[in-house]
Write an enzyme that holds these catalytic residues in place. Structure first.
Site, PDB file in Angstrom:
ATOM      1  N   CYS A 112     -23.992 -46.336  -6.938  1.00 19.66           N
ATOM      2  CA  CYS A 112     -24.086 -46.611  -8.366  1.00 19.66           C
ATOM      3  C   CYS A 112     -25.506 -47.046  -8.729  1.00 19.66           C
ATOM      4  O   CYS A 112     -26.051 -46.637  -9.754  1.00 19.66           O
ATOM      5  CB  CYS A 112     -23.080 -47.694  -8.746  1.00 19.66           C
ATOM      6  SG  CYS A 112     -23.045 -48.081 -10.493  1.00 19.66           S
ATOM      7  N   CYS A 208     -18.071 -50.970  -9.186  1.00 19.88           N
ATOM      8  CA  CYS A 208     -19.159 -50.794 -10.139  1.00 19.88           C
ATOM      9  C   CYS A 208     -18.720 -49.925 -11.315  1.00 19.88           C
ATOM     10  O   CYS A 208     -18.331 -48.767 -11.134  1.00 19.88           O
ATOM     11  CB  CYS A 208     -20.337 -50.152  -9.415  1.00 19.88           C
ATOM     12  SG  CYS A 208     -21.817 -49.964 -10.424  1.00 19.88           S
TER      13      CYS A 208
END
Length: 375
Positions: A112, A208
């Site tokens: 991420c 995330c």
């Protein structure tokens, strides 16, 4: 090997136009305030990257956006919003699911950061005319004659270099980490002092951009159940699981193993997975030998500097999970994609799919993805 030494962060530069990733949390809010106080031209940007369950109550994107707007208004800075849901699905979540299907345990926060926060977000900010971006990560950037270096934050308990180890020097050169020299307690006290409404907001610990949720139930929405045997190391079947994708090495909870005839009274832990047979190998006792490894083979090797720090065998330190104290090790050898590492001390629950991240003194050198572990 001596403990890492925290060195002074690079000197301040003149005013810049910086776009801060405002998540709605206290860290990014204080990061933005610090940059405003330094005289930079600061704007906020809220990223919405998950759209699969906007109405199921798990993903608090609307609440986070409201908090980000309140912060921006309080600081007197503009706030933009952007949707990277397609990029997140294609470049992070699909790989996350593929790793689980293969019986591994990936860390989506690492991807991420490298693919979304410091790639899509950075590129978007540059198209808007910004000098660079800033985030609320606990990490430091140090600049030398050879370029930019990623270094440990002052707050060792909150240090996030483990999650940032796949960044490049290009990305570091355009990134700012205003919280580098602060501890979490100081950040919260600063937020309270300047009247931020999210000063006491709980830190996010979920996936995330996906949010906090019951992990197994969440995965079952995307991965089929593939039942198989739960076995002891000698092959005795003592139970059945719903799929090895839903378990990780070292896991104790959720195995569903009752009393086993003739077995000593001790908790069971996942020691290995056998994807070919869909078998889960479990052992009893926190200190069972099969839970420990000294040698790790890893793939998808990445060096922040773009090249290895030295010829093997190369002594350094490494960690196999966030917040783990740095462990002395020797990188026995590596090529462009793989490396083999031997730790001075056996490491517990080394998990394929997780990151192994390398350090020299206070500098994060890069890392790789654990492929397998051995004695």
């Amino acid at each position: 090997m001596s403990d890492p030494q925290i060195t002074v962060t690079e000197p301040r530069v003149g005013p810049e136009r910086l776009i801060v990733g405002l998540s709605g949390g206290v860290d990014s809010a204080v990061a933005a305030r610090l940059l405003v106080d330094e005289g930079h031209q600061v704007e906020g940007l809220f990223m919405k990257n998950w759209e699969e369950d906007d109405t199921d109550g798990h993903c608090a994107a609307a609440e986070d956006l409201a908090d980000a707007r309140a912060v921006a208004e309080h600081l007197g800075i503009p706030l933009r919003t952007v949707n990277f849901a397609t990029e997140y699905w294609d470049r992070v979540f699909e790989r996350f699911l593929a790793e689980h299907r293969a019986g591994r345990t990936p860390n989506p926060d690492v991807l991420c950061n490298s693919e979304i926060k410091f790639e899509s977000f950075l590129d978007h900010a540059l198209t808007l005319g910004a000098t660079g971006i800033a985030t609320g990560h606990y990490a430091r950037r140090r600049t030398g004659r050879d370029g930019h270096h990623l270094c440990l934050a002052v707050d060792s308990d909150k240090d996030q270099t483990y999650f940032l180890h796949r960044l490049t020097r290009r990305q570091l050169g355009r990134s700012r980490f205003p919280l580098a020299g602060l501890r979490k307690g100081e950040v919260r006290r600063m937020a309270q002092r300047i009247g931020l409404r999210n000063a006491a907001k709980k830190d996010s610990t979920g996936i995330c951009f996906v949010g906090e949720r019951r992990f197994r139930e969440f995965l079952e929405r995307f991965l089929p159940r593939t039942p198989g045997p739960i076995e002891t190391p000698d092959g005795a079947v003592i139970g059945e699981h719903r799929g090895i994708a839903f378990f990780t090495i070292g896991q104790r909870q959720g195995l569903g193993i009752g009393g086993v005839r003739g077995s000593r009274e001790a908790p069971w832990f996942v020691a290995r997975k056998d994807p070919a047979r869909q078998a889960l190998i479990v052992v009893q006792g926190t200190d069972h030998p099969l839970l420990f490894s000294r040698v790790v083979t890893a793939t998808d090797l990445h060096w922040i500097a773009g090249s290895p720090p030295g010829d093997p065998p190369y002594p350094c330190r490494a960690r196999l999970r966030h917040r783990q104290p740095l462990q002395d090790c020797l990188i026995l050898g590596y090529d462009q994609h793989r490396c083999q590492v031997r730790f001075d001390r056996p490491q517990r629950a080394v998990t394929p799919g997780q990151a192994i991240v390398f350090y020299r003194a206070d500098e994060c050198l890069g890392g790789a993805v654990v492929d397998r572990a051995g004695s």
